[in-house]
Enzyme design. Structure first.
Site, mmCIF file in Angstrom:
data_model
loop_
_atom_site.group_PDB
_atom_site.id
_atom_site.type_symbol
_atom_site.label_atom_id
_atom_site.label_comp_id
_atom_site.label_asym_id
_atom_site.label_seq_id
_atom_site.Cartn_x
_atom_site.Cartn_y
_atom_site.Cartn_z
ATOM 1 C CD GLN A 145 3.521 -1.209 -1.826
ATOM 2 O OE1 GLN A 145 3.397 0.319 -0.939
ATOM 3 N NE2 GLN A 145 3.685 -1.753 -1.359
ATOM 4 C CE LYS A 191 5.219 1.499 1.895
ATOM 5 N NZ LYS A 191 5.032 1.560 0.361
ATOM 6 C CG ASP A 232 7.411 4.614 -3.918
ATOM 7 O OD1 ASP A 232 7.945 4.408 -2.437
ATOM 8 O OD2 ASP A 232 6.435 4.726 -3.679
HETATM 9 N N1 GUN Z 1 6.549 -2.145 -3.643
HETATM 10 C C1 GUN Z 1 7.638 -2.403 -2.912
HETATM 11 N N2 GUN Z 1 8.173 -2.012 -2.384
HETATM 12 C C2 GUN Z 1 7.659 -0.973 -2.795
HETATM 13 C C3 GUN Z 1 8.385 0.640 -2.000
HETATM 14 O O1 GUN Z 1 9.377 0.623 -1.820
HETATM 15 N N3 GUN Z 1 7.593 1.691 -2.659
HETATM 16 C C4 GUN Z 1 5.987 1.643 -3.081
HETATM 17 N N4 GUN Z 1 5.466 2.438 -3.879
HETATM 18 N N5 GUN Z 1 5.590 0.287 -3.483
HETATM 19 C C5 GUN Z 1 6.676 -1.136 -3.285
#
Ligand code: GUN
Length: 282
Positions: A95, A51, A118
């Site tokens: 995350q 990211k 998200d």
């Molecule tokens: N953990 C697994 N997929 C994601 C996601 O798309 N966003 C976040 N914040 N955590 C995750």
């Protein structure tokens, strides 16, 4: 059979976003994303690094907050509150999964819905439900892009989603429904699973079990999208679909890696740009 090249489609999307970020900069608008990671889950570390790399590529300012696994709720909520109030931070992402002593729901609720790139906050989840959304949930939005790239019409088609998580399965089903598909959601308690999945014109697997989808579960000529990322004992990544066994039965199929994964990141970048534009009344 055609392999859907998620890496190439993601690269194309990110290039469009890079140009948009540059043109925003000319208007005096910068785009900023804060990424929070708690503890040292190796998969989460890889996702967060990817990211951050995408932000760099696009000219998006990013800050990482790597907190120790023992972080308290008070600490984490304090950080989120501070990021909510900062005008140079347009998007906040924490995350998941979080260490067990932390309350994931409370953390998601604490992120300002306007910065929730998200689309996990209940306000954004509700907006997705009624089809009036600012942010699309990243993984499902990426999957929609991949399906659209095949040129296969979604309207009226039988779509089956295997998995009902809040992050993928449920919002995925909603996005397909908004496009007038007939949607069936299957899960671990589903009876006659293969009977249902083998009716699907478009099959989305989000189970989290390596090679779960076998040829008897797939309709001849189906579009098969694999959202799974599973690590095998030998360290190799593999999806929820037994790619080699299933591929010749499909019209289109995504590989793992290089399918849905890269698209999720591109969609996160898109949401971050959307957030910045909204917060600057553009
Ligand atoms: N953990 C697994 N997929 C994601 C996601 O798309 N966003 C976040 N914040 N955590 C995750």
């Amino acid at each position: 059979m055609k392999i859907i090249d998620g890496k190439a489609i993601s690269a194309k999307t990110k290039e469009e976003l890079r140009l948009e970020v540059a043109s925003l900069k000319e208007k005096g608008v910068s785009v900023g994303l804060a990424v929070i990671i708690v503890g040292d889950d190796p998969a989460s570390r890889v996702y967060v690094n990817n990211k951050k790399k995408a932000c760099e590529l696009l000219g998006i300012y990013s800050e990482e907050y790597a907190l120790p696994a023992e972080t308290t709720m008070e600490n984490l909520l304090g950080l989120i509150e501070e990021l909510n109030s900062r005008s140079d931070i347009n998007g906040i992402l924490c995350q998941l999964p979080l260490p067990r002593h932390l309350d994931e729901k409370a953390v998601i609720n604490a992120i300002s819905p306007e910065k929730d790139v998200d689309a996990f906050h209940p306000v954004n989840v509700g907006k997705i439900m009624i089809g009036d959304f600012d942010f699309l949930p990243c993984t499902p939005a990426g999957v929609m892009r991949l399906i659209d790239e095949t040129g296969v019409e979604i309207e009226g088609k039988s779509c089956v989603v295997i998995g009902r998580s809040n992050i993928v399965g449920k919002p995925m089903s909603m996005l397909l429904l908004h496009r007038n598909a007939t949607v069936t959601i299957c899960h671990s308690k589903t009876q006659n699973l293969s009977e249902i999945t083998s009716q699907a014109d478009i099959l989305v697997a989000a189970v989290g079990r390596a090679n779960f989808v076998t040829p008897n579960m797939v309709k001849e000529g189906a579009v098969v999208i694999d959202v799974g990322i599973n690590r095998l004992e030998n360290g190799k990544l593999c999806g929820d679909v037994d790619f080699e066994a299933v591929k010749d039965k499909c019209s289109h199929i995504t590989p793992v890696p290089g399918g849905a994964g890269p698209m999720t990141i591109a969609m996160l970048m898109a949401n971050t740009v959307t957030a910045a534009k909204k917060q600057n009344n553009l």
